[in-house]
Design an enzyme around this catalytic site. Structure first.
Site, PDB file in Angstrom:
ATOM      1  N   SER A 173       6.805 -11.708   6.119  1.00 38.47           N
ATOM      2  CA  SER A 173       8.021 -12.138   5.439  1.00 38.47           C
ATOM      3  C   SER A 173       9.082 -11.033   5.390  1.00 38.47           C
ATOM      4  O   SER A 173      10.218 -11.311   5.022  1.00 38.47           O
ATOM      5  CB  SER A 173       7.693 -12.612   4.016  1.00 38.47           C
ATOM      6  OG  SER A 173       7.310 -11.527   3.209  1.00 38.47           O
ATOM      7  N   LYS A 226       9.635  -8.228  -1.578  1.00 40.43           N
ATOM      8  CA  LYS A 226      10.864  -8.895  -1.148  1.00 40.43           C
ATOM      9  C   LYS A 226      12.073  -8.022  -1.465  1.00 40.43           C
ATOM     10  O   LYS A 226      11.977  -7.036  -2.177  1.00 40.43           O
ATOM     11  CB  LYS A 226      11.021 -10.233  -1.900  1.00 40.43           C
ATOM     12  CG  LYS A 226       9.963 -11.295  -1.598  1.00 40.43           C
ATOM     13  CD  LYS A 226      10.175 -11.940  -0.248  1.00 40.43           C
ATOM     14  CE  LYS A 226       9.112 -12.999   0.039  1.00 40.43           C
ATOM     15  NZ  LYS A 226       7.746 -12.413   0.138  1.00 40.43           N
TER      16      LYS A 226
END
Lengths: 211, 211
Positions: B132, B168
């Site tokens: 990701s 993230k």
DNA sequence: TCAATCACTGTTCATTTGAACAGTATGTCA
DNA sequence: TGACATACTGTTCAAATGAACAGTGATTGA
């Protein structure tokens, strides 16, 4: 196997150990017993000796009997076995293969296990410049770790090609080796005269820029 | 102000300087004059003393007169690195913020200077899983170093969002914080209930897979 | 209550270590 | 040619340093 057996130490012993570590950090060598004595204001040097003896017995210090400044932090000593001192040769590795006595910019300390290499591995480091390897997720400013050995096709290598030094992927086509950047804006490099592999990349260290 | 005045040194002086540096690096303290004598096979200790005197005069060593092991590499004294013991908490950092006494998988040893952080920085490490963050050049299997502090918008963070832990990019829009993956195949994460920042990314260590 | 550990004082001694002195030989610079 | 730096040998001395010995009190666990 606990690296720091501080839990077994008394509060006073932790203070002494902390002083020994700090002294070594700031001065480059451990303190003498009399320096410990002076720091804690002991009237007797023996107080310092007693503490050092206790710390050595508990494994927090490593002791070299009779030698000046012979008490060393055990943690540093134990880790030294697997701690790699990796010379950083700067951004431009040109001339590296010949100049064995070239002085590195500085050393990086990383333990062998963290890099997944043998404790006997001979590594060196180079600072990456440019964006020719971003496709391999190697960025401008990254530090790459390399080991001098023959590359397998597909490996990322630092190479001297026609006198120019560069970090690229090493490939072979029809028996002829060439270098490929991991960035479509760069062309393949076919060696006109010679291709000297300085090292094969084994790892990478990045300082994440502050957001 | 030249940090390494090697150019002014003779070949022999460079050899001695190199020995002093290596000894300090491997033993934790500089060599004595007699250790230098033994290493080079001098019949006289004075030969070592003469070299040290010359090196100190030329600025390559820093000298503390009369003290045992009083000759220190000038550079190392100034740039002394401190070794950080960074706990690696595994792949899934869930539970990290509460469990202060959680046992790390193991420790990574990296010196503070290599990561560009303070010697007093409190760091921890996590193993990255998944793709990701490939857009930020963080790959599956990479180890990221984090420090617990409030993030600035744009920083990469390890966060606990609605009970799930993840790495993230931290962003703020109209006063509302949210998380964004660096991979178009993943959606933005808007916290439904709570967003706990476990740490801000300060660095990355990668083991390059063998080709 | 004994034994052991901790945290010290005060003193003495031996070793480690730095440092000085007196030389020799070579090379360089002016 | 002389002054100076390099690179050493060989010897001696003194300071820095580790280490031992003999104690004192307090605390802790068996």
């Amino acid at each position: 196997m606990s690296p720091t057996p501080s839990s077994e130490l008394t509060a006073r012993q932790r203070e002494v150990l902390s002083f020994v570590r700090d002294h070594q950090r700031h001065h480059g060598h451990p303190p003498t017993t009399r320096e410990i004595q002076a720091h804690f204001g002991f009237a007797s040097q023996t107080a310092a000796v007693d503490h050092l003896r206790a710390l050595a017995r508990k494994g927090a210090l490593q002791h070299h009997a009779g030698k000046a400044r012979g008490h060393l932090p055990a943690l540093a000593a134990a880790l030294r076995t697997s701690l790699l001192e990796i010379p950083l040769y700067g951004t431009i590795p040109a001339g590296l293969p010949t100049a064995a006595e070239q002085e590195p910019d500085r050393y990086l300390s990383v333990d062998a296990a963290s890099l997944g290499v043998s404790a006997r591995a001979r590594l060196f480091a180079l600072r990456v410049r440019g964006d020719s390897m971003t496709g391999a997720h190697i960025l401008d400013g990254d530090t790459v770790f390399l080991t001098p050995r023959d590359p397998r096709p597909g490996a990322i290598v630092a190479a001297l090609i026609d006198g120019e030094s560069t970090l690229k992927r090493f490939l072979v086509q029809r028996g002829r080796p060439f270098l490929r950047a991991e960035n479509p804006r760069y062309p393949d490099l076919l060696p006109a005269t010679e291709l000297i592999i300085q090292g094969v990349m084994v790892g990478l260290l990045r300082q994440q820029p502050a957001a």
